[in-house]
Motif scaffolding. Sequence first.
Motif, PDB file in Angstrom:
ATOM      1  N   ILE A 203       0.843  -1.199   0.000  1.00  0.00           N
ATOM      2  CA  ILE A 203       0.000   0.000   0.000  1.00  0.00           C
ATOM      3  C   ILE A 203       0.881   1.253   0.000  1.00  0.00           C
ATOM      4  O   ILE A 203       0.574   2.237  -0.689  1.00  0.00           O
ATOM      5  CB  ILE A 203      -0.983  -0.026   1.185  1.00  0.00           C
ATOM      6  CG1 ILE A 203      -2.029  -1.096   0.884  1.00  0.00           C
ATOM      7  CG2 ILE A 203      -1.634   1.340   1.391  1.00  0.00           C
ATOM      8  CD1 ILE A 203      -3.153  -1.199   1.853  1.00  0.00           C
ATOM      9  N   ASN A 204       1.990   1.177   0.694  1.00  0.00           N
ATOM     10  CA  ASN A 204       2.953   2.278   0.653  1.00  0.00           C
ATOM     11  C   ASN A 204       3.414   2.541  -0.765  1.00  0.00           C
ATOM     12  O   ASN A 204       3.554   3.678  -1.210  1.00  0.00           O
ATOM     13  CB  ASN A 204       4.194   1.926   1.485  1.00  0.00           C
ATOM     14  CG  ASN A 204       4.100   2.525   2.863  1.00  0.00           C
ATOM     15  OD1 ASN A 204       3.277   3.401   3.098  1.00  0.00           O
ATOM     16  ND2 ASN A 204       4.927   2.049   3.780  1.00  0.00           N
ATOM     17  N   ARG A 205       3.650   1.442  -1.456  1.00  0.00           N
ATOM     18  CA  ARG A 205       4.128   1.552  -2.828  1.00  0.00           C
ATOM     19  C   ARG A 205       3.083   2.237  -3.707  1.00  0.00           C
ATOM     20  O   ARG A 205       3.412   3.088  -4.540  1.00  0.00           O
ATOM     21  CB  ARG A 205       4.403   0.127  -3.325  1.00  0.00           C
ATOM     22  CG  ARG A 205       5.217   0.078  -4.556  1.00  0.00           C
ATOM     23  CD  ARG A 205       5.696  -1.334  -4.737  1.00  0.00           C
ATOM     24  NE  ARG A 205       5.637  -1.706  -6.124  1.00  0.00           N
ATOM     25  CZ  ARG A 205       5.913  -2.920  -6.565  1.00  0.00           C
ATOM     26  NH1 ARG A 205       6.241  -3.871  -5.720  1.00  0.00           N
ATOM     27  NH2 ARG A 205       5.860  -3.181  -7.843  1.00  0.00           N
ATOM     28  N   LEU A 206       1.825   1.831  -3.484  1.00  0.00           N
ATOM     29  CA  LEU A 206       0.731   2.458  -4.229  1.00  0.00           C
ATOM     30  C   LEU A 206       0.677   3.954  -3.951  1.00  0.00           C
ATOM     31  O   LEU A 206       0.534   4.771  -4.858  1.00  0.00           O
ATOM     32  CB  LEU A 206      -0.602   1.850  -3.787  1.00  0.00           C
ATOM     33  CG  LEU A 206      -1.129   0.672  -4.564  1.00  0.00           C
ATOM     34  CD1 LEU A 206      -2.422   0.180  -3.926  1.00  0.00           C
ATOM     35  CD2 LEU A 206      -1.402   1.088  -6.004  1.00  0.00           C
ATOM     36  N   GLN A 207       0.799   4.279  -2.662  1.00  0.00           N
ATOM     37  CA  GLN A 207       0.707   5.674  -2.269  1.00  0.00           C
ATOM     38  C   GLN A 207       1.853   6.486  -2.882  1.00  0.00           C
ATOM     39  O   GLN A 207       1.645   7.574  -3.414  1.00  0.00           O
ATOM     40  CB  GLN A 207       0.775   5.771  -0.753  1.00  0.00           C
ATOM     41  CG  GLN A 207       0.293   7.112  -0.239  1.00  0.00           C
ATOM     42  CD  GLN A 207       0.182   7.090   1.274  1.00  0.00           C
ATOM     43  OE1 GLN A 207       0.942   6.405   1.954  1.00  0.00           O
ATOM     44  NE2 GLN A 207      -0.775   7.820   1.794  1.00  0.00           N
ATOM     45  N   SER A 334      17.472  -3.371 -11.512  1.00  0.00           N
ATOM     46  CA  SER A 334      16.758  -2.762 -10.398  1.00  0.00           C
ATOM     47  C   SER A 334      15.383  -3.402 -10.220  1.00  0.00           C
ATOM     48  O   SER A 334      14.850  -3.474  -9.127  1.00  0.00           O
ATOM     49  CB  SER A 334      16.633  -1.259 -10.592  1.00  0.00           C
ATOM     50  OG  SER A 334      15.774  -0.958 -11.658  1.00  0.00           O
ATOM     51  N   ARG A 335      14.819  -3.903 -11.314  1.00  0.00           N
ATOM     52  CA  ARG A 335      13.562  -4.629 -11.210  1.00  0.00           C
ATOM     53  C   ARG A 335      13.761  -5.924 -10.432  1.00  0.00           C
ATOM     54  O   ARG A 335      12.967  -6.301  -9.585  1.00  0.00           O
ATOM     55  CB  ARG A 335      13.028  -4.996 -12.596  1.00  0.00           C
ATOM     56  CG  ARG A 335      12.108  -3.971 -13.156  1.00  0.00           C
ATOM     57  CD  ARG A 335      11.744  -4.353 -14.580  1.00  0.00           C
ATOM     58  NE  ARG A 335      11.401  -3.173 -15.336  1.00  0.00           N
ATOM     59  CZ  ARG A 335      10.170  -2.675 -15.354  1.00  0.00           C
ATOM     60  NH1 ARG A 335       9.206  -3.240 -14.692  1.00  0.00           N
ATOM     61  NH2 ARG A 335       9.921  -1.596 -16.060  1.00  0.00           N
ATOM     62  N   ALA A 336      14.871  -6.592 -10.773  1.00  0.00           N
ATOM     63  CA  ALA A 336      15.149  -7.869 -10.126  1.00  0.00           C
ATOM     64  C   ALA A 336      15.309  -7.676  -8.615  1.00  0.00           C
ATOM     65  O   ALA A 336      14.979  -8.553  -7.839  1.00  0.00           O
ATOM     66  CB  ALA A 336      16.414  -8.478 -10.710  1.00  0.00           C
ATOM     67  N   GLY A 340      10.940  -1.450  -5.670  1.00  0.00           N
ATOM     68  CA  GLY A 340       9.724  -0.738  -5.293  1.00  0.00           C
ATOM     69  C   GLY A 340       9.670   0.669  -5.849  1.00  0.00           C
ATOM     70  O   GLY A 340       8.686   1.365  -5.707  1.00  0.00           O
ATOM     71  N   GLY A 341      10.749   1.089  -6.499  1.00  0.00           N
ATOM     72  CA  GLY A 341      10.745   2.409  -7.132  1.00  0.00           C
ATOM     73  C   GLY A 341       9.812   2.388  -8.323  1.00  0.00           C
ATOM     74  O   GLY A 341       9.554   1.340  -8.914  1.00  0.00           O
ATOM     75  N   SER A 342       9.276   3.563  -8.688  1.00  0.00           N
ATOM     76  CA  SER A 342       8.319   3.585  -9.797  1.00  0.00           C
ATOM     77  C   SER A 342       8.984   3.998 -11.098  1.00  0.00           C
ATOM     78  O   SER A 342       8.363   3.943 -12.149  1.00  0.00           O
ATOM     79  CB  SER A 342       7.181   4.534  -9.451  1.00  0.00           C
ATOM     80  OG  SER A 342       7.715   5.770  -9.048  1.00  0.00           O
ATOM     81  N   GLY A 343      10.239   4.415 -11.033  1.00  0.00           N
ATOM     82  CA  GLY A 343      10.906   4.833 -12.260  1.00  0.00           C
ATOM     83  C   GLY A 343      10.475   6.218 -12.711  1.00  0.00           C
ATOM     84  O   GLY A 343      10.551   6.548 -13.895  1.00  0.00           O
TER      85      GLY A 343
END
Length: 381
Positions: A203-207, A334-336, A340-343
Amino acid sequence: MLKFLRTHLALKLFLSYVVVVMVGVLVLFTATRLSGPAAFDRHLAQMSAMMSEMGMMGSSQPLEMDLFTNYTAAVSEAVSLAAIAALSAAVLASFFVSRQVVTPIQRMMKLSHRIAEGEYEERLTIPGSSHADQVDELDQLALSFNQMAEKLEKTENLRRQLIGDVTHELRTPLTAVKGYLEGLMDGVLTAEPETYQQIHTEINRLQRLVNDLQELSQVESGAFQLEFKTISPSIIMETIQKNFANQFVEKNLQLEMEIEPDLPQIMVDKDRIIQVLSNLVGNALHYTPDGGSVLIKVHRDKSNLLFSVSDTGIGISAEQLPNIFNRFYRTDKSRARASGGSGIGLTIAKALVKAHQGRIWATSDGEGKGSTFSFLIPIQE
Ligand SMILES: Nc1ncnc2c1ncn2[C@@H]1O[C@H](COP(=O)(O)OP(=O)(O)O)[C@@H](O)[C@H]1O
Ligand SMILES: [Mg+2]
């Protein structure tokens, strides 16, 4: 009929040409009529004077009358014939000329309708040169029209791509949260703090993503105000040091700073420049394994101030380097790491630097060999 005329440019042009031709013909007729008799008299008088000098003439009165009548008839006939020929030629020419003018306009109209309906691919063909300074106004209009269509097409593609990207980015954490909740409901997952922690992370990631998106949309549309103030670069560096010191200690990374002495002050939006630098330092922190080091430098480069952040981290391959400032772009590495970054961070940084008339870029010797991110801010003196 009037309405038809009002709505047809070709007809209007054509009629205006015809009016011009008519006026010409009318003037021609009147002028011949008016100047004809006087000219005739003058020439005839010269002729009779010559003849009487040679003693050839008696009374010439009836002959003159006869001559005049015939002369008028001849002139009328000739002028009428000439006028009819000129009129026909002119009408024909006006028809083609008005068509020449109107056809490209009609084409533009058709294309604009198509664009309004969402078809952006088509372009107008411009005969001859495609350089704006070598064509007439109509061709220039067509050229601008094509440029507009191209821009619209690009924007539309970006929009589509953005929606696709956002959907994808939102779906991943949503699916994860849903999975956890279903697991809890079915009893597959037990209600342990760890499970809740994982849901919380997602949820943090979504936010974060939603916040980033909001920021991105503001920055990309230029809907943000920069508050320019003069500031010394060392204050920016101190702030960064203060904000990141703990995180570097926690991750067992070394943080070094190098500030060239006697740097001039710069006119910038302090918070925005700190945001850019924080993005870069945050990435360096993120993408550098424990035990590594990060070096932040600022020095003068001609009429600019050059900030750079170098790390000994995972590095970026030459193929991926050109893409990292694109929104939502993350390298495979970084995906691997499931960072959690959105780029979006670098995209925002780039827009902010650009808003300061600066430039931002990255270099890396390759994967595993660390990277350096640098940006220039012009010094106003
Ligand atoms: N210091 C760095 N070292 C290696 N790769 C980096 C570094 N900074 C950025 N990148 C790469 O660029 C991508 C885009 O960065 P960014 O826009 O900040 O997005 P995010 O950090 O959210 O993934 C990162 O996902 C990563 O692949
Ligand atoms: Mg980032």
